[in-house]
Structure formats: C-alpha cells, structure tokens
Design a protein around this motif. Structure first.
Motif, mmCIF file in Angstrom:
data_model
loop_
_atom_site.group_PDB
_atom_site.id
_atom_site.type_symbol
_atom_site.label_atom_id
_atom_site.label_comp_id
_atom_site.label_asym_id
_atom_site.label_seq_id
_atom_site.Cartn_x
_atom_site.Cartn_y
_atom_site.Cartn_z
ATOM 1 N N MET A 238 -48.236 46.353 12.868
ATOM 2 C CA MET A 238 -48.612 47.765 12.777
ATOM 3 C C MET A 238 -50.070 47.964 12.368
ATOM 4 O O MET A 238 -50.560 49.081 12.340
ATOM 5 N N PHE A 239 -50.784 46.882 12.005
ATOM 6 C CA PHE A 239 -52.160 47.020 11.525
ATOM 7 C C PHE A 239 -53.030 47.767 12.525
ATOM 8 O O PHE A 239 -53.848 48.597 12.163
ATOM 9 N N ASN A 240 -52.867 47.456 13.806
ATOM 10 C CA ASN A 240 -53.713 48.070 14.821
ATOM 11 C C ASN A 240 -53.488 49.562 14.963
ATOM 12 O O ASN A 240 -54.283 50.262 15.580
ATOM 13 N N TYR A 241 -52.386 50.044 14.407
ATOM 14 C CA TYR A 241 -52.048 51.452 14.566
ATOM 15 C C TYR A 241 -52.225 52.254 13.272
ATOM 16 O O TYR A 241 -52.338 53.466 13.320
ATOM 17 N N ARG A 242 -52.214 51.591 12.132
ATOM 18 C CA ARG A 242 -52.203 52.321 10.866
ATOM 19 C C ARG A 242 -53.401 52.051 9.971
ATOM 20 O O ARG A 242 -53.559 52.703 8.955
ATOM 21 N N GLY A 243 -54.226 51.106 10.284
ATOM 22 C CA GLY A 243 -55.356 50.802 9.424
ATOM 23 C C GLY A 243 -54.952 49.901 8.273
ATOM 24 O O GLY A 243 -53.975 49.185 8.372
ATOM 25 N N PRO A 244 -55.702 49.939 7.159
ATOM 26 C CA PRO A 244 -56.844 50.833 6.913
ATOM 27 C C PRO A 244 -58.088 50.423 7.698
ATOM 28 O O PRO A 244 -58.267 49.263 8.010
ATOM 29 N N ILE A 245 -58.926 51.417 7.975
ATOM 30 C CA ILE A 245 -60.196 51.178 8.660
ATOM 31 C C ILE A 245 -61.321 51.849 7.869
ATOM 32 O O ILE A 245 -61.097 52.844 7.187
ATOM 33 N N ILE A 246 -62.494 51.276 7.948
ATOM 34 C CA ILE A 246 -63.673 51.896 7.327
ATOM 35 C C ILE A 246 -64.295 52.844 8.348
ATOM 36 O O ILE A 246 -64.535 52.464 9.498
ATOM 37 N N ILE A 247 -64.536 54.091 7.947
ATOM 38 C CA ILE A 247 -65.093 55.079 8.879
ATOM 39 C C ILE A 247 -66.502 55.507 8.478
ATOM 40 O O ILE A 247 -67.013 56.511 8.962
ATOM 41 N N SER A 248 -67.125 54.753 7.587
ATOM 42 C CA SER A 248 -68.504 55.035 7.173
ATOM 43 C C SER A 248 -69.255 53.720 7.113
ATOM 44 O O SER A 248 -68.680 52.647 7.317
ATOM 45 N N ASP A 249 -70.532 53.793 6.812
ATOM 46 C CA ASP A 249 -71.252 52.590 6.429
ATOM 47 C C ASP A 249 -70.761 52.154 5.055
ATOM 48 O O ASP A 249 -70.123 52.916 4.333
ATOM 49 N N VAL A 250 -71.053 50.913 4.693
ATOM 50 C CA VAL A 250 -70.803 50.436 3.335
ATOM 51 C C VAL A 250 -72.152 50.420 2.631
ATOM 52 O O VAL A 250 -73.085 49.747 3.075
ATOM 53 N N TYR A 251 -72.255 51.176 1.555
ATOM 54 C CA TYR A 251 -73.536 51.347 0.871
ATOM 55 C C TYR A 251 -73.587 50.503 -0.405
ATOM 56 O O TYR A 251 -72.633 50.488 -1.182
#
Length: 322
Positions: free
Chosen positions: A251-264
């Motif tokens: 299910m990883f490909n469907y639920r994340g987690p994903i980063i949607i910003s840069d990492v600062y």
C-alpha cells in the motif's frame, strides 16, 4: 510548560522564544502528506456528523526539528550535548478537501552525540538519550461552525488549552494545505494516491483541475519516499497517529507518506550581549549561518537531510514502543 511557541514559519505575531536562548541551533523542517483510515474522526456535512467508521483522510503535516546545542565547558563540541525540540502541526482532510480535525505535538529531550563504541570512527556516532522524553499534545478545536472555515478561510487555529494562533497565509505549509484541499475537492482522486502513484504526471493534472490556483506542491521521487516509509513508527509517534500508519508494504505507493516540500536545513548562531540596564548578559536574536544554510530541492539532498532527521527512530525507540 505554561506557554506554547509554534514555529514562527507557521504563525504570525509570535517569536519562538523557546528555541532562541542557545549558543547555536540546527533547524530541519519539511512538509509531508499521507493517507489514513480513522474511525475516531467524524465528517460533518450540513451541520450533522456523518458515519465515522473507516473514513479515509489525507493528512498534511509540518515537521520542525530543532537541535539546540548547549555550550558546556569541557565537552568536546564534536560530540555536543543538546536539547532537542520537535514540533509538528497536522491537519486531516476528508475526500472532499475539508479540514475535519487537527493536532499539534511537541517532543522534547536532552541528548548527547557519542561514538557508537570506543573503537568506532570519529564520524560513527549515535545519540544517547538523557532523562525523560517530554510529550505535549494539543487538539485543534473549532472556533466557528466548522474547523475548515477557521483554518482555510480565517487562517486561525485554536489549540486545546493553548490559545489562539494566526496562521501565516504566506507560509509554505498553509499554501500546501490549501493546495491539497483544492485537489481533493476538485478531483475524484486522493491527493496522496495521485502523488505516489503517478508522481511525474501530478503537476499537470493538479493545475488542470484547480485552474488558476497556485499549486506549489513538489512530489519527491522514490528514494525520499522510501526513507520515510522505513520510519513509519517514528512519523506516527511524532504526529500522534499511532496505529494508523501500520500499512501493508503493497500500500506504500498509494498511501505515502510522501514529502511535498523541500527539506530545509538552517543552522543558527547566537551571541550574548551585556545589558547595562539589567546588569547582566542576555541572548541576542539568532542569525542564520548563510554559508551553511540549504534548501534541499534535489532528491539526493533531500534524502541526506531526511536521513539525519530519521536517526531519531533509533534514539526514541523505547518511547515509540510504549
């Protein structure tokens, strides 16, 4: 703790005093999104709570990690002692893009960087936890008829026993939140599903669906996503989502987690000044070391900064299992 200091990046008219009085400080922050099923969150439609069992939500969370270095005489600064302050603000959106609930979390502890073993290389270090881990958890409460109106329309949040804060409408987190809300509202597909499943096609689909709205979200490729997925227990612990991210590997490909910003990554340097009126030395205003500060927009750079943050998974292992 009598007063909460949310990240200055997220709120207006507040100085983040709790991270200022240190000789130097390393700050890492980013925004992530994931999808969860929650039985404990009701969906309000037309002023009435609907069926709550098994509702699917898109969570958008801002993570800020502060490593506050303690200048202690006799301590090798290569292996500093520090106070760690991790702050997260998370909102849960339904499939229609409406904010239904949210929570603010803080994790605080003292630690020291040490060699993994006496024979280890100088760079082979681990974090040794010192004392108890302090946890602060506050639910975001609705002020208006709907929490969605407070957050998206009025840009304000009220924390449980923690006061009212004015969200910064120019902050990346607020723009990401609005973008995810708009995407869920105007499409028949979950934002995280669309992002993780077809990352390269998301930008065009989102812009076409949302129209003139700005869509600032940047979807990370697999190396960064995988780094997060291998530390699901840590993410769950930090954002108070225990037992909700126990996902099957498929299910990883469907639920994340994903980063949607840069990492600062921003290191701050602080100095003390003598105050003639008070007759004592006081801390000044921390300044970013621009020679080291970075915005990790490439996936390789993101993964490096993210891996440094995810070392917490080992440091907090016992706390996470509680």
């Amino acid at each position: 703790m009598s007063k909460l200091y949310l990240p200055e990046k997220l709120v207006l008219n507040q100085r983040e005093e709790d991270v200022r009085p240190y000789f130097d400080r390393e700050n890492t922050c980013f925004c992530l999104a994931f999808t969860v099923n929650r039985d404990d969150i009701g969906i309000y439609v037309g002023g009435k709570e609907q069926e709550t069992r098994g509702n699917c939500f898109t969570a958008v969370s801002w993570v800020e990690d502060n490593m506050c270095i303690l200048p202690i005489e006799g301590v090798d600064q290569w292996y500093p002692r520090y106070y760690r302050i991790i702050k997260t603000l998370t909102f849960y959106l339904d499939m229609g893009g409406f904010v239904q609930t949210g929570n603010y979390e803080e994790t605080r502890f003292y630690a020291q960087r040490q060699r993994r073993s006496p024979q280890s290389d100088r760079n082979d270090t681990i974090e040794k936890l010192e004392g108890k881990v302090e946890r602060i958890s506050k639910k975001v409460l609705p002020m208006d008829f709907l929490l969605h109106n407070d957050v998206i329309r009025d840009q304000k949040i009220k924390l449980e026993d923690g006061g009212v804060y004015e969200l910064n409408p120019h902050s990346e987190f607020y723009r990401y939140l609005c973008s995810v809300s708009a995407f869920n509202h105007t499409t028949d597909m979950s934002f995280v599903y669309a992002s993780a499943y077809e990352a390269k096609k998301l930008q065009g689909k989102a812009e076409a669906a949302i129209g003139v709205l700005t869509f600032p979200v940047k979807v990370s490729e697999l190396p960064v996503v995988f780094a997060l997925q291998t530390s699901l227990e840590l993410i769950s612990f930090l954002i108070a989502a225990k037992n909700t991210l126990k996902l099957d590997e498929k299910m990883f490909n469907y639920r994340g987690p994903i980063i949607i910003s840069d990492v600062y990554y921003n290191p701050f340097i602080n100095k003390k000044f003598f105050d003639p009126n008070a007759g004592i030395e006081i801390w000044g205003i921390p300044e970013i070391d621009k020679n080291v500060s970075s915005s990790s927009s490439s996936d390789f750079s993101k993964k490096n900064e993210l891996n440094e943050f995810l070392v917490l998974n080992t440091t907090l292992a016992q706390e996470i299992k509680k």
